[in-house]
Write an enzyme that holds these catalytic residues in place. Structure first.
Site, mmCIF file in Angstrom:
data_model
loop_
_atom_site.group_PDB
_atom_site.id
_atom_site.type_symbol
_atom_site.label_atom_id
_atom_site.label_comp_id
_atom_site.label_asym_id
_atom_site.label_seq_id
_atom_site.Cartn_x
_atom_site.Cartn_y
_atom_site.Cartn_z
ATOM 1 N N ASP A 12 2.145 -20.602 -21.944
ATOM 2 C CA ASP A 12 2.454 -21.996 -21.621
ATOM 3 C C ASP A 12 1.301 -22.637 -20.843
ATOM 4 O O ASP A 12 0.586 -21.963 -20.111
ATOM 5 C CB ASP A 12 3.747 -22.039 -20.793
ATOM 6 C CG ASP A 12 4.367 -23.422 -20.780
ATOM 7 O OD1 ASP A 12 3.961 -24.276 -21.598
ATOM 8 O OD2 ASP A 12 5.248 -23.661 -19.939
ATOM 9 N N HIS A 29 -4.559 -26.381 -27.183
ATOM 10 C CA HIS A 29 -4.105 -25.361 -28.134
ATOM 11 C C HIS A 29 -5.304 -24.616 -28.733
ATOM 12 O O HIS A 29 -5.249 -23.410 -28.941
ATOM 13 C CB HIS A 29 -3.275 -26.003 -29.256
ATOM 14 C CG HIS A 29 -1.996 -26.621 -28.765
ATOM 15 N ND1 HIS A 29 -1.163 -25.975 -27.870
ATOM 16 C CD2 HIS A 29 -1.396 -27.814 -29.036
ATOM 17 C CE1 HIS A 29 -0.114 -26.747 -27.612
ATOM 18 N NE2 HIS A 29 -0.229 -27.870 -28.302
ATOM 19 N N LEU A 124 -3.074 -1.392 -31.865
ATOM 20 C CA LEU A 124 -2.162 -2.404 -31.307
ATOM 21 C C LEU A 124 -1.335 -3.033 -32.429
ATOM 22 O O LEU A 124 -1.887 -3.396 -33.470
ATOM 23 C CB LEU A 124 -2.979 -3.505 -30.619
ATOM 24 C CG LEU A 124 -2.190 -4.614 -29.921
ATOM 25 C CD1 LEU A 124 -1.576 -4.085 -28.614
ATOM 26 C CD2 LEU A 124 -3.080 -5.817 -29.594
#
Ligand code: FPP
Length: 224
Positions: A12, A29, A124
């Site tokens: 956020d 963004h 991962l």
């Protein structure tokens, strides 16, 4: 010492980061997508982290102005192209959670292709939550079980979720302290961390400090 096997992050603060610089929210963004790369590479090379799940677009984010929604869709498309090398170089396996059926066949095909291309990544499991909401995920899981007449148990419902693995450490950047419909089932015993740092300013060093704190927590999972 606790291992943060599954780290989940609510990224956020992109909008506020851009606003503070007099820029359009979309710039935040864009910078946020760069930070995803830094944190993913860090996580792939961290011996304790097996899974990283990132909240990129929620089922509620459709309420944003169309220009911002369109930008995020384009950014995802660009990300799928530009990060292919990052995934392959770091042995990262790409995954998604959320209902992708609403996206164009072209975008769905691109997502599927990256999953295939990175399927052998073993350092991962990197999951992007896109058009994801925990209420929607749990509802779809229950509907799947109902359709196949499978008895509903904790185990069968968990297995039917988009994300069947529990979260160990859930982090939210940007200063707010809420879960915003993210991984509600999987976070039942997650350790929650909140930092005021806006996502575009978040660094591997800060994550390192959070992981050190996490390592010292006594986790009892309801026991004593
Ligand atoms: C929250 O910041 C962030 C989002 C809703 C989107 C998260 C997206 C990225 C980190 C980059 C995009 C990545 C891909 C792969 C598409 P906010 O906009 O709510 O910030 P604010 O709280 O400051 O307004």
């Amino acid at each position: 010492m606790n291992k943060a096997q599954h780290l989940a992050i609510i990224m956020d603060g992109n909008g506020r980061w851009a606003k503070a610089r007099g820029q359009n929210r979309t710039k935040g963004h864009e910078k946020g997508a760069e930070v995803i790369r830094t944190i993913s590479e860090y996580a792939a090379n961290h011996p304790q982290i097996a899974q990283l799940t990132l909240y990129a677009f929620s089922t509620e984010n459709w309420k944003r102005p169309k220009t911002e929604v369109d930008f995020l869709m384009k950014l995802l498309e660009r990300y799928l192209d530009s990060e292919r090398d990052t995934y392959l170089k770091n042995s990262i396996r790409f995954n998604t959670i959320g209902d992708l059926s609403v996206f164009s066949p072209k975008l769905q095909a691109k997502i599927a292709q990256l999953k295939t291309d990175t399927a052998h990544g073993e350092k991962l499991l990197h999951t992007l939550a896109f058009n994801y909401g925990a209420h929607d995920e749990i509802t779809r899981a229950a509907q799947k079980l109902q359709a196949s007449q499978t008895p509903i148990t904790v185990e069968s419902l968990t297995a039917a979720l988009d994300m069947p693995t529990p979260v160990d450490l859930l982090l939210r950047t940007g200063g707010d302290m809420r879960l915003s419909n993210f991984l509600l089932w999987q976070a039942s015993y997650a350790e929650l961390f909140f930092t005021p740092t806006l996502w575009p300013d978040f660094t591997a060093q800060e994550l390192d400090a959070i992981l050190s704190k996490f390592a010292g927590i006594e986790r009892r999972f309801g026991g004593i």
